[in-house]
Scaffold this motif. Structure first.
Motif, short mmCIF file in Angstrom:
data_model
loop_
_atom_site.label_atom_id
_atom_site.label_comp_id
_atom_site.label_asym_id
_atom_site.label_seq_id
_atom_site.Cartn_x
_atom_site.Cartn_y
_atom_site.Cartn_z
N ASP A 158 -7.71 -2.87 7.34
CA ASP A 158 -8.32 -4.27 7.23
C ASP A 158 -7.74 -4.94 8.33
O ASP A 158 -8.51 -6.21 8.53
CB ASP A 158 -7.65 -4.60 5.93
CG ASP A 158 -8.35 -4.29 4.57
OD1 ASP A 158 -9.66 -3.74 4.75
OD2 ASP A 158 -7.84 -4.13 3.46
N ARG B 220 1.52 -10.29 1.51
CA ARG B 220 0.81 -10.19 0.27
C ARG B 220 1.21 -8.94 -0.48
O ARG B 220 1.24 -8.93 -1.70
CB ARG B 220 -0.72 -9.91 0.57
CG ARG B 220 -1.36 -11.15 1.16
CD ARG B 220 -2.83 -10.89 1.80
NE ARG B 220 -3.39 -11.96 2.30
CZ ARG B 220 -3.86 -11.96 3.53
NH1 ARG B 220 -4.16 -10.96 3.98
NH2 ARG B 220 -4.59 -13.17 4.10
N VAL C 207 2.77 -8.37 -4.44
CA VAL C 207 2.54 -7.54 -5.72
C VAL C 207 3.66 -6.52 -6.00
O VAL C 207 3.77 -6.40 -7.21
CB VAL C 207 1.24 -6.74 -5.35
CG1 VAL C 207 1.18 -5.65 -6.31
CG2 VAL C 207 -0.09 -7.67 -5.00
N TRP D 44 6.45 -8.47 -8.18
CA TRP D 44 6.10 -8.54 -9.68
C TRP D 44 5.96 -7.48 -10.40
O TRP D 44 5.73 -7.59 -11.58
CB TRP D 44 5.60 -9.94 -9.86
CG TRP D 44 4.24 -10.17 -9.38
CD1 TRP D 44 3.87 -10.60 -8.42
CD2 TRP D 44 3.20 -9.88 -10.43
NE1 TRP D 44 2.36 -10.59 -8.37
CE2 TRP D 44 2.00 -10.24 -9.39
CE3 TRP D 44 2.77 -9.38 -11.54
CZ2 TRP D 44 0.77 -10.28 -10.08
CZ3 TRP D 44 1.53 -9.26 -12.12
CH2 TRP D 44 0.66 -9.73 -11.17
N LEU E 126 -13.23 -5.91 1.48
CA LEU E 126 -12.09 -5.81 0.53
C LEU E 126 -10.99 -5.99 1.81
O LEU E 126 -10.81 -5.79 2.74
CB LEU E 126 -11.77 -4.26 0.21
CG LEU E 126 -13.04 -3.81 -1.01
CD1 LEU E 126 -12.72 -2.47 -1.37
CD2 LEU E 126 -12.65 -4.82 -2.17
N VAL E 127 -10.00 -6.85 1.11
CA VAL E 127 -8.78 -7.24 1.68
C VAL E 127 -7.66 -6.84 0.89
O VAL E 127 -7.43 -7.33 -0.15
CB VAL E 127 -8.81 -8.68 1.82
CG1 VAL E 127 -7.53 -8.99 2.58
CG2 VAL E 127 -9.77 -9.22 2.86
N GLY E 128 -6.90 -5.77 1.37
CA GLY E 128 -5.92 -5.21 0.39
C GLY E 128 -4.66 -6.17 0.32
O GLY E 128 -4.66 -7.11 0.97
N TRP E 129 -4.22 -6.11 -1.02
CA TRP E 129 -3.20 -6.87 -1.48
C TRP E 129 -3.26 -8.43 -1.44
O TRP E 129 -2.59 -9.03 -1.08
CB TRP E 129 -2.11 -6.56 -0.73
CG TRP E 129 -1.69 -5.10 -0.80
CD1 TRP E 129 -2.21 -4.14 0.38
CD2 TRP E 129 -1.33 -4.37 -1.86
NE1 TRP E 129 -1.60 -2.84 0.00
CE2 TRP E 129 -1.25 -3.03 -1.21
CE3 TRP E 129 -0.66 -4.65 -2.95
CZ2 TRP E 129 -0.69 -1.99 -2.20
CZ3 TRP E 129 -0.23 -3.72 -3.69
CH2 TRP E 129 -0.18 -2.41 -3.25
N THR E 130 -4.67 -8.99 -1.35
CA THR E 130 -4.93 -10.27 -1.59
C THR E 130 -5.00 -10.83 -2.88
O THR E 130 -4.94 -12.29 -2.83
CB THR E 130 -6.10 -10.76 -0.67
OG1 THR E 130 -7.17 -10.02 -1.36
CG2 THR E 130 -6.16 -10.34 0.64
N PRO F 177 -2.44 -11.29 -5.29
CA PRO F 177 -1.22 -11.55 -6.05
C PRO F 177 -1.48 -12.92 -6.71
O PRO F 177 -0.90 -13.01 -7.84
CB PRO F 177 -0.26 -11.29 -5.20
CG PRO F 177 -0.93 -11.41 -3.88
CD PRO F 177 -2.26 -10.82 -3.87
N ALA G 210 -3.78 -12.80 -9.61
CA ALA G 210 -3.14 -11.72 -10.42
C ALA G 210 -2.14 -12.19 -11.12
O ALA G 210 -1.83 -12.04 -12.37
CB ALA G 210 -3.02 -10.47 -9.66
N ALA G 211 -1.35 -12.94 -10.50
CA ALA G 211 0.01 -13.52 -11.13
C ALA G 211 -0.51 -14.30 -12.21
O ALA G 211 0.30 -14.36 -13.20
CB ALA G 211 0.99 -14.03 -10.09
N ASP H 64 6.58 -13.39 -5.43
CA ASP H 64 7.01 -13.43 -4.18
C ASP H 64 6.47 -14.88 -3.57
O ASP H 64 5.45 -15.33 -3.97
CB ASP H 64 6.49 -12.49 -3.30
CG ASP H 64 6.95 -12.66 -1.81
OD1 ASP H 64 8.06 -12.18 -1.41
OD2 ASP H 64 6.00 -13.50 -1.17
N PHE I 51 -3.63 -4.09 -12.93
CA PHE I 51 -4.13 -4.80 -11.74
C PHE I 51 -4.94 -3.83 -10.80
O PHE I 51 -5.14 -2.97 -10.92
CB PHE I 51 -2.63 -5.46 -10.99
CG PHE I 51 -2.18 -4.36 -10.11
CD1 PHE I 51 -2.01 -4.48 -8.81
CD2 PHE I 51 -1.40 -3.48 -10.79
CE1 PHE I 51 -1.51 -3.54 -8.07
CE2 PHE I 51 -0.42 -2.56 -10.07
CZ PHE I 51 -0.35 -2.56 -8.81
#
Lengths: 187, 396
Positions: free
Chosen positions: A47, A90, A94, A97, B53-57, B59, B62-63, B78, B304
Motif C-alpha cells: 500500500d 494507523r 488498531v 485498542w 484498500l488502505v491497510g489499517w486506516t 481505526p 472503527a473506534a 492511539d 473489525f
C-alpha cells in the motif's frame, strides 16, 4: 537504441507516461523492499509503495520528475518513508485498542530453510524493529537502500547530524542486543 | 555510509545489513515483479485521491463504532502523535505533506481546530490532572476513554442529566527527533439524538494527562442519546462514542444488537437448529481459524476489519477481510454469521461454528453504496440468544 534515441522516444510520450512506466518497473522492487523494512508487513508495504507511485504519477509533469530518475527515486524514498510512518501510526492505533491479531506465523520460515540462518535473520529484524522510530528509519534506509547519511537526511527530513546521531545510537543498541558470535555464525 | 562515526564497526554493520536484507527478501518472496500500476486511481489533480484498500486506516471510525457498542465500557485508542502539532514552533518535516494530499487535508483541519480550542484548564466542564503512574505504563502512545458512572437506565424525558467521561492520554514515547511539546491534540464532544444539553467546547489535550469531561444531556422520549468525542491530530482523528441509556424504542442506527429470547427453550431450539446447520470454521472456504491473542480472551467479542476502503468506486466489488474474536461473554460455542447493512451488495462466508479463544478471519466481498459508510454486523448465536457487533467499512 542509443541514448539519444531513448530520449526522443520518451519525448513523444504525453505527460511522461513512458518515463513513468520505466521508473515504475525499475523502482517497484527497491521501494517495496524499503517499505517492507520499515513497516514489516507485506500488505502495508505494498500500500505504501502504491501510494508513493500514485503521488509520483500525479506530479509526473512537475520539475521533470519522470525524466530524472535520481530525482524520482528521491521523491519515492521520501514518500515511502512518510507513508510508512503513517501506516505504522494507523496500525498502532488498531493494535492498541484491539490487540494484535496479525498472524503469528506470517514470516515463519519455510520448512526447507536452514533454521539457524532464519533465526539470525529474525533476530536482526526484531532488534531493528525494536529501535526507536528515527533510529529504525535511519538504519533501515542504510541497510536496505544503501544510502549515504546525506541521502537519508533528505528522505527522512532530518538533518545530517541527526542522522549520524540516530545511526550511532541505533548501532550501539544493536550491538548490545545482538551477539557478534551469533551474527558471524549466521550471516 | 557512516564514515564520520568513530564507533562505526564495518564488520558488525555488514553482518546486520546482510541478515536484514535476507530477511526482507524472504518476506517478499514471490513479489519481485511489479503489479500493473493502477492509473485510474492515481490520475487527476492534487486533491484527495481515490485509493484502493488502505491497510489499517479504519481505526478512527472503527473506534467510534466499537465504542458505541461498549456502553459504559472502555475504549483505548492511539493518538498518532508522530507529527508536530500546529502549536509547535519550527518547520514541519519537509517530506510529509507534499507526498500525501490526504495528510495535508488532515493537517489543515487540525490547524483550524487548534485555532478554535482553548487550554483544558480554561474550559468550564473540563478537569485536568496528571496521568497516574499505572495509566502511564498502560497507555504509552495511546489513550483510554471511559464513562465511569452508570448511564441512566430509564431517563425521564425533559430531565437534565450530568454525564462524565474520562479521557486518559498516555505519554508519547517516540521522543527521537521530536519536541517535548509534541502530541497536542484537540478534543471536542457533541451530543447526538438528545433533546437538549451540551458538552464543553473544544480543548487542547496533551500527553501525560487525564481529563474529566462533564456534559449535560436531556433525553428525547424513546431515544437513547449518545455522546461522541473526537480527538483530532495532524494526521486525522480518532473518536469514541458512548450510548447514554437503553432506549425505550430501537435506535435508528444501532451498532449493537442483543436479542436474548424471552423464552429460554425457544432460544435453545434456535441455537440447536443453527448449530446443526453450521460447519466447523475450518470446513468453510474463506474462513481461517487461529488462536486468539491472550489479551482478547476476556469480555465482549470484538469484530473489525483490517483495512478500510477510502472513497470506494461506484459499482466496484472490494475484497475485505473481516475479523472476529469471540470473548468470554460469548458462549463457548456459538454460530457466527456476518451480514452487511447499508451496502449495495456483500458476501461473506458462513455461518460457521465459532469458539472462544479463537480468532476468525473471513474473506468477504462488498460493493458500497455511494455516500454511505457501509457496515458489517457479526452475530453470535448461542443457547441464550444472539449478540451482535458492527463495524464501519469505508470512509465515504
Amino acid at each position: 537504441m542509443d541514448t539519444t534515441a531513448v530520449r526522443l522516444a520518451a519525448d513523444r510520450q504525453p505527460d511522461g507516461e513512458r518515463g513513468f512506466d520505466a521508473l515504475y518497473r525499475a523502482q517497484w522492487w527497491p521501494m517495496l523492499r524499503l517499505a517492507q523494512g520499515l513497516v514489516d508487513d507485506v500488505g502495508s508495504a505494498e500500500d505504501v509503495v502504491q501510494d508513493a507511485f500514485a503521488g509520483l504519477y500525479r506530479h509526473r509533469d512537475r520539475a521533470g520528475l519522470t525524466a530524472d530518475p535520481d530525482a524520482a527515486a528521491r521523491y519515492l524514498r521520501a514518500s515511502v518513508v512518510n507513508g510508512a510512518r503513517s501506516a505504522l501510526r494507523r496500525r498502532r492505533t488498531v493494535r492498541t485498542w484491539l490487540g494484535s491479531l496479525r498472524p503469528v506465523d506470517q514470516h515463519a520460515p519455510a520448512a526447507d530453510e536452514p533454521a539457524l540462518r532464519t533465526a539470525g535473520q529474525e533476530l536482526a529484524r526484531r532488534a531493528l524493529a525494536a529501535l526507536p522510530a528515527r533510529q529504525r528509519e535511519v538504519l533501515t534506509l542504510r541497510f536496505l537502500a544503501d544510502l549515504s547519511d546525506t541521502e537519508i537526511a533528505e528522505a527522512t527530513g532530518m538533518s545530517a547530524g541527526n542522522v549520524r546521531s540516530a545511526a550511532s545510537r541505533g548501532m550501539a543498541t544493536l550491538r548490545a542486543t545482538l551477539r557478534t558470535d551469533d551474527l558471524g555464525g549466521l550471516s | 555510509m557512516s564514515d564520520l562515526d568513530p564507533d562505526f564497526d564495518p564488520a558488525f554493520s555488514t553482518a546486520v545489513s546482510t541478515l536484514v536484507n535476507a530477511a526482507v527478501d524472504r518476506e517478499l518472496a514471490g513479489r519481485r515483479v511489479a503489479p500493473p500500476f493502477d492509473r485510474t486511481g492515481s490520475s487527476g489533480g492534487s486533491g484527495r485521491q481515490p485509493r484502493r484498500l488502505v491497510g489499517w486506516t479504519g481505526p478512527a471510525l472503527a473506534a467510534a463504532v466499537a465504542a458505541l457498542l461498549l456502553v459504559g465500557s472502555i475504549v483505548a485508542i492511539d493518538h498518532g502523535r508522530g507529527r508536530r502539532s500546529a502549536t509547535v514552533a519550527g518547520p514541519a518535516p519537509s517530506v510529509s505533506r507534499s507526498a500525501d494530499p490526504d495528510l495535508s487535508e488532515a493537517a489543515r483541519a487540525f490547524a483550524a481546530a487548534v485555532a478554535g480550542a482553548r487550554e483544558a484548564s480554561e474550559v468550564p466542564g473540563v478537569s485536568v490532572g496528571p496521568i497516574s503512574e499505572s495509566d502511564a505504563a498502560r497507555f504509552a502512545d495511546s489513550g483510554l476513554w471511559t464513562m465511569p458512572g452508570p448511564a441512566p437506565a430509564t431517563p425521564v424525558p425533559g430531565h437534565s442529566y450530568s454525564v462524565t467521561v474520562r479521557y486518559v492520554v498516555g505519554y508519547h514515547t517516540d521522543k527521537d527527533g521530536h519536541s517535548p511539546t509534541d502530541g497536542v491534540t484537540v478534543v471536542s464532544g457533541e451530543l447526538r439524538d438528545a433533546a437538549a444539553g451540551s458538552c464543553p467546547p473544544p480543548f487542547l489535550a496533551r500527553p501525560g494527562h487525564t481529563y474529566l469531561i462533564d456534559c449535560q444531556v436531556t433525553f428525547r422520549p424513546g431515544a437513547a442519546g449518545s455522546v461522541a468525542f473526537t480527538d483530532r491530530n495532524p494526521d486525522g482523528f480518532t473518536g469514541a462514542t458512548f450510548g447514554l441509556s437503553d432506549p425505550a424504542e430501537p435506535s435508528a442506527s444501532p451498532s449493537i444488537s442483543t436479542s436474548p429470547s424471552p423464552d429460554p427453550n425457544e432460544a435453545a431450539r434456535v441455537y440447536a437448529e443453527a448449530l446443526a446447520g453450521a460447519p466447523e470454521a475450518s470446513a468453510v472456504p474463506g474462513v481461517s481459524d487461529r488462536p486468539a491473542p491472550a489479551q482478547r480472551s476476556t469480555g465482549m467479542g470484538v469484530g473489525f476489519t483490517d483495512a478500510t476502503v477510502v472513497n470506494p468506486a461506484r459499482g466496484k466489488s472490494y475484497p475485505l477481510t473481516l475479523i472476529y474474536t469471540p470473548g468470554t461473554d460469548d458462549p463457548p460455542l456459538a454460530v457466527l454469521t456476518i451480514r452487511f447493512e447499508d451496502v449495495a451488495a456483500g458476501h461473506c462466508p458462513g455461518p460457521f461454528r465459532g469458539r472462544t479463544g479463537h480468532t476468525y478471519r473471513l474473506q468477504c466481498q462488498v460493493t458500497f453504496r455511494p455516500g454511505t459508510e457501509g457496515r458489517a454486523y457479526y452475530t453470535a448465536t448461542g443457547p441464550n440468544g444472539a449478540d451482535g457487533v458492527g463495524v464501519a467499512l469505508n470512509l465515504p
